[in-house]
Motif scaffolding. Structure first.
Motif, PDB file in Angstrom:
ATOM      1  N   GLU A  17      27.054  -2.462  -8.046  1.00  0.00           N
ATOM      2  CA  GLU A  17      27.804  -3.522  -8.717  1.00  0.00           C
ATOM      3  C   GLU A  17      28.930  -2.865  -9.511  1.00  0.00           C
ATOM      4  O   GLU A  17      28.706  -1.882 -10.207  1.00  0.00           O
ATOM      5  N   GLU A  21      32.012  -6.964 -11.902  1.00  0.00           N
ATOM      6  CA  GLU A  21      30.997  -7.881 -11.374  1.00  0.00           C
ATOM      7  C   GLU A  21      29.845  -8.048 -12.362  1.00  0.00           C
ATOM      8  O   GLU A  21      29.338  -9.162 -12.557  1.00  0.00           O
ATOM      9  N   ARG A  25      28.706 -11.467 -14.073  1.00  0.00           N
ATOM     10  CA  ARG A  25      27.321 -11.917 -13.885  1.00  0.00           C
ATOM     11  C   ARG A  25      26.661 -12.263 -15.216  1.00  0.00           C
ATOM     12  O   ARG A  25      25.855 -13.192 -15.297  1.00  0.00           O
TER      13      ARG A  25
END
Length: 105
Positions: A17, A21, A25
Motif C-alpha cells: 500500500e 492509499e 483508507r
C-alpha cells in the motif's frame, strides 16, 4: 509494516500500500492529482522517519517534505496530516450510546 502517525491518528501501513492509499483508507484529508510524483499536490511535512523514492519525483520537494503518492516508506513515520472532517473520529455519533436503555424508565 510501518507504523504511521499523523496529526490525528496512528495506523499500520498495509503491505504493498502506498502512503497515500493508507492515508485515504484511514480517512485523512490529502490533496492529490497525479499519484505519480509529477504534480506535488500531495506533499506532506515529514516530522520523523525515512522514505525513499524508487524513481526521483519530478515535483519539487523540500528536505522536510515527502510525496505520499510515490515514496517508499522505510521506517515508522510521523507526518502532518489531518483526518477529513467527515470521518467518525472527527464527528462522533452523538447517538452511539442508547439514551434510553431497555428496562430504564
Amino acid at each position: 509494516m510501518a507504523l504511521i502517525t499523523t496529526s490525528d491518528k496512528t495506523f499500520t501501513l498495509q503491505q504493498d500500500e502506498t502512503l497515500l492509499e493508507g492515508l485515504e483508507r484511514t480517512g485523512h484529508e490529502v490533496e492529490y492529482q497525479c499519484r505519480s510524483g509529477y504534480c506535488g499536490s500531495c506533499r506532506l511535512r515529514l516530522l520523523s522517519g525515512q522514505v525513499s523514492y524508487p524513481e526521483q519525483p519530478l515535483a519539487f520537494i523540500a528536505p522536510e517534505e515527502i510525496l505520499p503518492c510515490c515514496c517508499k516508506v522505510e521506517t515508522d513515520l510521523h507526518v502532518v496530516c489531518h483526518l477529513r472532517s467527515d470521518t467518525p473520529e472527527h464527528n462522533p455519533d452523538l447517538f452511539e450510546n442508547d439514551l434510553f436503555p431497555a428496562g430504564q424508565n
